[in-house]
Motif scaffolding. Structure first.
Motif, mmCIF file in Angstrom:
data_model
loop_
_atom_site.group_PDB
_atom_site.id
_atom_site.type_symbol
_atom_site.label_atom_id
_atom_site.label_comp_id
_atom_site.label_asym_id
_atom_site.label_seq_id
_atom_site.Cartn_x
_atom_site.Cartn_y
_atom_site.Cartn_z
ATOM 1 N N TYR A 217 51.641 26.506 -1.525
ATOM 2 C CA TYR A 217 51.733 25.724 -2.583
ATOM 3 C C TYR A 217 50.084 24.865 -2.215
ATOM 4 C CZ TYR A 217 51.294 20.149 -4.403
ATOM 5 O OH TYR A 217 50.416 19.448 -5.821
ATOM 6 N N LEU A 218 50.292 24.379 -0.919
ATOM 7 C CA LEU A 218 48.801 24.701 -0.085
ATOM 8 C C LEU A 218 47.733 25.162 0.197
ATOM 9 C CD1 LEU A 218 47.348 22.135 2.748
ATOM 10 C CD2 LEU A 218 49.064 24.284 4.131
ATOM 11 N N GLU A 219 48.185 26.628 0.006
ATOM 12 C CA GLU A 219 46.885 27.441 -0.175
ATOM 13 C C GLU A 219 46.229 27.265 -1.968
ATOM 14 O OE1 GLU A 219 48.668 31.061 1.228
ATOM 15 O OE2 GLU A 219 48.413 30.587 2.940
ATOM 16 N N SER A 220 47.499 26.440 -2.696
ATOM 17 C CA SER A 220 46.630 27.010 -3.781
ATOM 18 C C SER A 220 45.746 25.859 -4.314
ATOM 19 C CB SER A 220 47.974 26.906 -5.279
ATOM 20 O OG SER A 220 48.815 25.761 -4.515
ATOM 21 N N ARG A 221 46.356 24.745 -3.186
ATOM 22 C CA ARG A 221 45.366 23.184 -3.656
ATOM 23 C C ARG A 221 43.888 23.362 -2.937
ATOM 24 N NH1 ARG A 221 45.558 19.506 -5.085
ATOM 25 N NH2 ARG A 221 46.409 17.666 -4.203
ATOM 26 N N ILE A 222 44.264 24.024 -1.239
ATOM 27 C CA ILE A 222 42.541 23.816 -0.721
ATOM 28 C C ILE A 222 41.964 25.313 -0.724
ATOM 29 C CG2 ILE A 222 44.001 22.578 0.945
ATOM 30 C CD1 ILE A 222 44.379 24.868 2.580
ATOM 31 N N ASP B 95 46.715 28.404 7.488
ATOM 32 C CA ASP B 95 46.609 27.684 8.985
ATOM 33 C C ASP B 95 45.064 26.891 8.492
ATOM 34 O OD1 ASP B 95 44.773 29.775 8.503
ATOM 35 O OD2 ASP B 95 46.074 31.130 9.555
ATOM 36 N N GLN B 96 44.563 27.013 7.799
ATOM 37 C CA GLN B 96 42.898 26.444 7.610
ATOM 38 C C GLN B 96 42.668 24.982 7.204
ATOM 39 O OE1 GLN B 96 40.279 29.155 5.606
ATOM 40 N NE2 GLN B 96 40.288 30.696 7.540
ATOM 41 N N ALA B 97 43.960 24.704 6.796
ATOM 42 C CA ALA B 97 44.136 23.068 6.279
ATOM 43 C C ALA B 97 44.086 21.745 7.399
ATOM 44 C CB ALA B 97 45.656 22.590 5.281
ATOM 45 N N THR B 98 42.934 20.962 6.989
ATOM 46 C CA THR B 98 43.171 20.197 7.940
ATOM 47 C C THR B 98 44.367 19.203 7.653
ATOM 48 O OG1 THR B 98 42.551 18.585 6.132
ATOM 49 C CG2 THR B 98 41.149 19.322 7.527
ATOM 50 N N PRO B 99 44.998 18.041 9.089
ATOM 51 C CA PRO B 99 45.722 17.628 9.012
ATOM 52 C C PRO B 99 46.564 16.859 7.714
ATOM 53 C CG PRO B 99 45.178 17.315 10.694
ATOM 54 C CD PRO B 99 43.781 18.254 9.915
ATOM 55 N N GLN B 100 45.541 16.073 7.215
ATOM 56 C CA GLN B 100 45.394 15.834 5.965
ATOM 57 C C GLN B 100 46.034 16.001 4.605
ATOM 58 O OE1 GLN B 100 41.382 13.091 5.150
ATOM 59 N NE2 GLN B 100 43.081 11.856 3.595
ATOM 60 N N GLU B 101 45.353 17.263 4.569
ATOM 61 C CA GLU B 101 45.421 18.008 3.691
ATOM 62 C C GLU B 101 46.701 18.673 3.628
ATOM 63 O OE1 GLU B 101 41.286 20.229 2.835
ATOM 64 O OE2 GLU B 101 42.343 20.709 4.276
ATOM 65 N N ALA B 102 47.294 18.938 4.785
ATOM 66 C CA ALA B 102 48.752 18.933 4.551
ATOM 67 C C ALA B 102 49.873 18.336 4.370
ATOM 68 C CB ALA B 102 49.347 19.602 6.234
ATOM 69 N N GLN B 103 49.350 16.985 4.530
ATOM 70 C CA GLN B 103 50.151 15.675 4.909
ATOM 71 C C GLN B 103 50.627 15.396 2.916
ATOM 72 O OE1 GLN B 103 51.905 13.998 7.560
ATOM 73 N NE2 GLN B 103 53.257 13.499 4.924
#
Length: 262
Positions: free
Chosen positions: A47-52, A57-65
């Motif tokens: 889901y994180l990869e679909s969003r960003i 592993d390249q997501a920022t802390p804010q994106e991950a949260q």
């Protein structure tokens, strides 16, 4: 395959719509609150990869949260007692069945293509087939007017010796009018069918003896020249050829599957 893609796309669209709606109404849960729900790491990363639109592993802390908060809401809602009751709804069951099958079908199709990739020989054979039947190209001018009567009057002027380009500059309502109606070189598929058919029936140097009607109005056409089309270099279209060959293989496989069920 087209149907498979449509089904998969429909499933993804519905899931995405639900996720967007949840994101818009998401609570301001803190990182500590989000941690109260155990989220499958694979689900989280997907889901994180679909969003960003890049690796997890390249997501920022804010994106991950943000993603963790959204998934927390999804997990919480899907685990409510009412959710278990709603799962018995036939339409919801059908939607879940469709989404599940579409995802699996797409995975099978992707795996089939990976195991049946296009060879260089197959790609070059398709290139030869497509370039051999490429239609000729034409160079033409036209004068576009709104009525058949205007077009007939223009043909009469041309038969009397009027210059085509000059008439186009003063009479044509089309965007090419200022340049004397010049359309440059084009292949038949770039023009509306009625226009293309008229051009192909003419000889080089001739203008149309009868007005040609299309959705844009009435045309008087001058076919200036023609030539055999020049195919693009093989290297510039090899990626497209690869996809076409592999799609043909998949379509053949699907036809065999359909035939086996008849």
């Amino acid at each position: 395959m087209t149907n498979l893609r449509k089904a998969a796309a429909t499933g993804r669209y519905r899931v995405a719509s639900a996720l967007v709606a949840l994101a818009l109404t998401a609570s301001n849960a803190s990182a500590q609150d989000s941690g109260a729900v155990e989220i499958d790491p694979n689900v989280f990363n997907m889901y994180l990869e679909s969003r960003i639109q890049r690796p997890a592993d390249q997501a920022t802390p804010q994106e991950a949260q943000t993603v963790r908060d959204e998934l927390t809401d999804i997990y919480l809602l899907s685990e409510q007692p009412r959710a278990r009751e709603l799962q018995d709804n036939p339409r919801l069951q059908a939607q879940m069945e469709l989404q599940s099958r579409a995802i699996i079908a797409q995975a099978v199709a992707t795996d089939f293509i990976a195991r049946n990739q296009a060879s260089e020989e197959e790609m070059r054979a398709l290139y030869a087939e497509q370039t051999e039947r490429a239609p000729p190209e034409f160079k033409a001018r036209h004068i576009l007017v709104q009525s058949q009567g205007e077009a007939i009057a223009l043909i009469a002027e041309l038969e009397g010796g009027a210059d085509f380009a000059e008439l186009a500059k003063t009479k044509s309502t089309g965007p090419s009018g200022p340049t004397g109606g010049d359309l440059g070189w084009f292949s038949p598929d770039r023009m509306v069918p009625e226009f293309s058919a008229a051009v192909q029936e003419m000889n080089n140097g001739d203008f149309s003896k009868a007005p040609v009607q299309t959705q844009f109005g009435w045309h008087v056409i001058l076919r200036e020249d023609s030539r055999e089309s020049t195919p693009p270099p093989y290297e510039s279209v090899s990626d497209v050829l690869k996809q076409q060959v592999e799609q043909q293989k998949l379509q053949t496989y699907l036809r065999s599957l359909r035939g086996a069920t008849e």
